[in-house]
Write an enzyme that holds these catalytic residues in place. Structure first.
Site, short mmCIF file in Angstrom:
data_model
loop_
_atom_site.label_atom_id
_atom_site.label_comp_id
_atom_site.label_asym_id
_atom_site.label_seq_id
_atom_site.Cartn_x
_atom_site.Cartn_y
_atom_site.Cartn_z
CE LYS A 82 37.78 35.34 38.57
NZ LYS A 82 38.34 35.11 39.86
C1 LIG Z 1 38.21 35.58 41.36
C2 LIG Z 1 39.40 35.80 42.16
C3 LIG Z 1 39.60 35.15 43.38
C4 LIG Z 1 38.53 34.30 44.02
O1 LIG Z 1 38.21 33.16 43.31
P1 LIG Z 1 36.98 32.24 43.82
O2 LIG Z 1 37.12 31.00 43.04
O3 LIG Z 1 35.74 33.01 43.50
O4 LIG Z 1 37.16 32.03 45.27
C5 LIG Z 1 40.80 35.33 44.04
N1 LIG Z 1 41.75 36.14 43.55
C6 LIG Z 1 41.60 36.80 42.39
C7 LIG Z 1 42.70 37.67 41.87
C8 LIG Z 1 40.41 36.68 41.67
O5 LIG Z 1 40.25 37.37 40.54
#
Ligand SMILES: *Cc1c(COP(=O)(O)O)cnc(C)c1O
Length: 372
Positions: A185
């Site tokens: 992210k």
């Molecule tokens: C990455 C992601 C998640 C999960 O995030 P984590 O921090 O890994 O739990 C949830 N929703 C979307 C749309 C994502 O891209």
């Protein structure tokens, strides 16, 4: 190998984490408190609660609202499955809505019909729009529908730190906004997440649920709810604070890099490009290949050429658990299915150079021509 994604970890990050490790305060602590303040300032919202992941943020958001058995929640059919898993985990039922092939976000023109057509015994309580890959969902329409049908809005802004809708940061429109700090992210804390809120009482409840149900009272602590342990550690927060300081610069780099892909790839009609939406933060750059291509063969071919690509996200109705439980067929949400099967996420991170993007683009075009 040109990687799909690579977090930017420099000496400053290593130094701040080292300092926290040496301090002995490893679990929740002052770095977490400061990270929460700085995120709230960045997002321009009342409060932020840092947690262990975005999945935890989504789960807590639903639990705090009492959403569970007998309830239904509207979710876009194309997303990372954590969005819908959170709904299942609280015992509620998801209602899927197809997405747009231009933005990859929930198709707002299909939400109202879905609500009106709903004949299940569960009551629709909430909608979880996903700002997929950083593309801001149409929040004015979503908030209008939510208002009209008395639905709560919980934003899945996992990919969308820094994204804006009409000049306002996403994640601050709904009752809560959930962010991820996974290494894929915008900024990372290793694992990690955050919940943006504008309501002090709700913020307090989320903090209690995050930390074993503990409430701090005059003479110590009491356990007022069956809570979770969804805390962020102090060294993760220190890492996140350092990343957040650099983030505006990274965001500008990403906005420019996506233009380079766009310019290099616009001539070709073998695929669709994502729409260049205002306020997009470009966490991922995914194109959608024409049906004539075998996407997985393209991924393999590019890998041989030292370029890492991958699918972008999942069509929930095509996944075993959801298919088995709800009897979906692949045709039910055609746009989501198409993006799942033909979507190709390209290498994209702020450390990539314009030359590397041009190299990837040229490689792509020659691979497409070969497979034509
Ligand atoms: C990455 C992601 C998640 C999960 O995030 P984590 O921090 O890994 O739990 C949830 N929703 C979307 C749309 C994502 O891209």
């Amino acid at each position: 190998m040109i990687k799909l994604s690579k977090p930017s970890i420099g000496n400053e990050e290593i130094e701040v984490v080292k300092n926290v490790l040496l301090s002995g305060q490893l679990v929740h602590g002052e770095e977490c408190n400061l990270f929460e303040k700085e995120l709230a300032e960045y997002l321009n919202c009342e409060d932020v609660i840092v947690v262990s992941s975005c999945t935890a943020a989504l789960h807590l958001s639903l639990v705090a609202q009492g959403i569970g058995k007998g309830d239904a929640v509207i979710v876009p059919a194309f997303t990372f499955p954590a969005t819908v898993n959170a709904v299942e985990l609280v015992g509620a039922s998801p209602i899927l809505v197809d997405v747009s092939l231009d933005t990859y976000d929930i198709d707002v023109t299909k939400i109202e019909a879905t609500i009106k057509d709903w004949h299940g015994s569960e009551k629709i309580k909430a909608i979880i729009p996903v700002h997929e890959f950083g593309c801001p969902a149409d929040m004015s329409e979503i908030m209008r529908i939510a208002d009209e049908y008395s639905l709560l809005v919980i934003e899945d802004a996992a990919c969308a730190l820094g994204s804006e809708y009409n000049g306002k940061k996403v994640g601050t429109f709904g009752v809560t906004g959930c962010f991820s700090f996974h290494p894929r992210k915008a900024i990372t804390t290793g694992e990690g997440g955050a919940i943006a809120v504008n309501n002090k009482k709700l913020a307090e409840k989320l903090r209690i649920l995050r930390n074993h149900g503990i409430k701090y009272v005059d003479n110590g602590v009491d356990f007022v709810l069956p809570g979770y342990n969804y805390r962020m550690s102090n060294f993760q927060a220190a890492l996140g604070r350092t990343q957040l300081k650099k983030f505006d610069n990274w965001l500008n780099i990403r906005k420019n890099l996506q233009k380079v892909y766009r310019e290099n790839l616009q001539q070709i009609n073998f695929y669709r490009l994502p729409k260049d939406v205002d306020g997009h933060s470009w966490q991922t750059f995914m194109i959608c290949l024409d049906e004539k291509f075998d996407r997985n063969a393209i991924i393999k071919k590019l890998r041989i050429n030292n370029i890492e690509t991958n699918l972008g996200a999942q069509a929930l109705h095509c996944l075993k658990y959801y298919k088995d439980k709800y009897g979906y067929s692949d045709e039910d949400y055609p746009n989501a299915a198409k993006l799942y099967k033909q979507g190709l996420a390209l290498p994209f991170y702020q450390g990539l150079s314009v030359n590397e993007i041009t190299m990837v683009s040229e490689n792509l075009v020659s691979v497409f021509k070969e497979y034509r």
